[in-house]
Structures are given as C-alpha cells and as structure tokens.
Scaffold this active site. Structure first.
Site, PDB file in Angstrom:
ATOM      1  N   GLU A   1       0.817  -1.208   0.000  1.00 23.24           N
ATOM      2  CA  GLU A   1       0.000   0.000   0.000  1.00 23.24           C
ATOM      3  C   GLU A   1       0.854   1.262   0.000  1.00 23.24           C
ATOM      4  OE1 GLU A   1      -3.232   0.183  -0.415  1.00 23.24           O
ATOM      5  OE2 GLU A   1      -3.443  -1.991  -0.510  1.00 23.24           O
TER       6      GLU A   1
ATOM      7  N   SER B   1     -14.804   0.265  15.208  1.00 24.79           N
ATOM      8  CA  SER B   1     -16.224   0.453  15.527  1.00 24.79           C
ATOM      9  C   SER B   1     -16.858  -0.896  15.861  1.00 24.79           C
ATOM     10  CB  SER B   1     -16.950   1.106  14.338  1.00 24.79           C
ATOM     11  OG  SER B   1     -18.277   1.419  14.677  1.00 24.79           O
ATOM     12  N   PRO B   2     -16.485  -1.493  17.001  1.00 26.60           N
ATOM     13  CA  PRO B   2     -16.915  -2.861  17.304  1.00 26.60           C
ATOM     14  C   PRO B   2     -18.406  -3.004  17.612  1.00 26.60           C
ATOM     15  CG  PRO B   2     -15.762  -1.919  19.174  1.00 26.60           C
ATOM     16  CD  PRO B   2     -15.600  -0.950  18.042  1.00 26.60           C
ATOM     17  N   GLY B   3     -19.115  -1.879  17.768  1.00 27.36           N
ATOM     18  CA  GLY B   3     -20.553  -1.972  18.012  1.00 27.36           C
ATOM     19  C   GLY B   3     -21.336  -2.454  16.811  1.00 27.36           C
TER      20      GLY B   3
ATOM     21  N   GLU C   1     -14.425  -4.979  11.419  1.00 25.45           N
ATOM     22  CA  GLU C   1     -13.122  -4.510  10.926  1.00 25.45           C
ATOM     23  C   GLU C   1     -12.104  -4.409  12.065  1.00 25.45           C
ATOM     24  OE1 GLU C   1     -11.607  -1.227   7.739  1.00 25.45           O
ATOM     25  OE2 GLU C   1     -13.057  -0.549   9.238  1.00 25.45           O
TER      26      GLU C   1
ATOM     27  N   GLU D   1      -9.068   0.454  -9.154  1.00 24.38           N
ATOM     28  CA  GLU D   1      -9.822   0.553  -7.907  1.00 24.38           C
ATOM     29  C   GLU D   1     -10.404   1.952  -7.716  1.00 24.38           C
ATOM     30  OE1 GLU D   1      -7.304  -0.759  -4.725  1.00 24.38           O
ATOM     31  OE2 GLU D   1      -6.840  -2.664  -5.706  1.00 24.38           O
TER      32      GLU D   1
ATOM     33  N   GLU E   1      -9.005   4.767  -7.356  1.00 23.77           N
ATOM     34  CA  GLU E   1      -8.330   5.545  -6.325  1.00 23.77           C
ATOM     35  C   GLU E   1      -7.795   6.853  -6.913  1.00 23.77           C
ATOM     36  OE1 GLU E   1      -6.692   2.147  -3.221  1.00 23.77           O
ATOM     37  OE2 GLU E   1      -5.376   2.829  -4.827  1.00 23.77           O
TER      38      GLU E   1
END
Length: 209
Positions: A109, A130-132, A136, A160, A162
């Site tokens: 990357e 953002s585990p709620g 990811e 892609e 980009e």
C-alpha cells in the site's frame, strides 16, 4: 495485572445468522444471546453486523527531515458533515486474501498510494475502529522512509478508482492540525498520538538498528 474480562467468546450464543447484503461490504443479521454481569442470560437480541476484513495503516516518517508523508482522498462517510469529505490520512489498505501478511500489505500500500519504499517498519497498535457494528480490525505501523526530494504527487490504483494526493508535511505542522481538529479520522489520530508518546524511543530504535 488484574484480569479484566470475566466472559469470552463461549459466553455469546448465535441463534441465527443471515447474509442480508453482499456487495463491497457484507451485512449480516444476527440473533444472539449473551451472559449478563448480574447473572443469567440475555433475551434474544437482533443485531446487524457490517462484515469487513482486517486492514493496515502506516504512518510514514522521515526522522532525518522530521517530516511525515500522508495521503488525502475523499471519504463517503463524511459527506453529510460540514467538514470536507477529503481527509488527510495514513497510507492504508485491506488484507485482500485470507492469511496475507499485514507487513506485506503495509509495503504494498505504501508503494501504491505514496510511491515510497519502507526502510524499517515498527508496529504501533491494533484496534477495532467500531466494534458496536463492524468486524473490521486495524493494525497500525510506523514506517521509516526517505523523503529527500519527495513532494506532493498523485497516486492510486486506477482499476480501484483511487485518486490519492501525497503530502509531505513537517511534524510540527501535522501535530498542530491534530490539536486543531483538522485531522479528524480515528486511524490518523491514534497513530499520531502514539507517535507523540513514543517518538524518542522509536528514533533511538531505528538508529540502533
């Protein structure tokens, strides 16, 4: 160290799991129960889970010049906010294949988004953004690069879609933008705060090796 977590994976029971959407991301609908702190088990609850894979972010730093290389691109999550949806960020990308080495992703990357080679790579932190509602998981690194003669340029993989602008910035200027709230995405905030806490040790480690 005191053990924090009383419960683990085995204390959540998935009653049903349905794939509701399968596109750029996947969305699952879950019915589940879990053990409660007061004892017993919860009622069956409904939750949606955005299924995203593991990702890597790299803070590119030249200790000789005291400069960062950071990238700017549009982010759809900020379209309904008063700030610009173009954000100053770390180089970052997803693990494309199961079992892919995050270090390999960091190097790939960095070349694709900044045209740079990493000379040394130091792990920073790993976290759920953002585990709620999302699976990811991010791994952040600090990468030593040579920014002598490097200036703003355009990068990205055309297939892609980009469109990425590289910025070479003084460390003090970036820290000022962080304090002013100009840098407002979690990945960059976490990486830059780690850098401020560990800068001296990081530079000594790189110099020694």
């Amino acid at each position: 160290m005191t053990q924090l977590h009383e419960y683990g994976q085995d204390d959540v029971s998935i009653q049903s799991e349905t794939l509701a959407y399968n596109g750029f991301f996947k969305l699952k609908q879950l019915k589940l129960t879990f053990k409660r702190f007061v004892g017993g088990e919860s009622a069956v609850i409904d939750r949606e889970l955005c299924v995203r894979g593991d990702a890597v972010g790299v803070l590119l730093y030249d200790p000789a010049l005291q400069k960062f290389a950071m990238v700017e691109q549009v982010r759809i999550g900020a379209l309904n906010r008063p700030c610009s949806p173009w954000m100053l960020e770390l180089v970052a990308g997803m693990l494309d294949k199961e079992g892919e080495d995050p270090v390999d992703v960091a190097h790939r990357e960095t070349m694709e988004e900044a045209g740079l080679n990493i000379e040394q790579l130091t792990p920073m932190v790993e976290y759920f953004p953002s585990p709620g509602g999302s699976s990811e998981f991010f791994r952040l690194y600090c990468g030593k690069v040579d920014l002598q003669g490097v200036s703003s340029d355009i990068f990205g993989v055309e297939e892609e879609h980009e469109d990425i602008r590289l910025h070479v910035l003084d460390v003090d200027d970036v820290v000022a933008m962080l304090k002013q709230g100009v840098i407002n995405n979690a990945m960059s905030i976490i990486a830059l705060q780690w850098f401020q806490l560990n800068r001296q040790e990081l530079e000594q480690q790189w110099q020694a090796s």
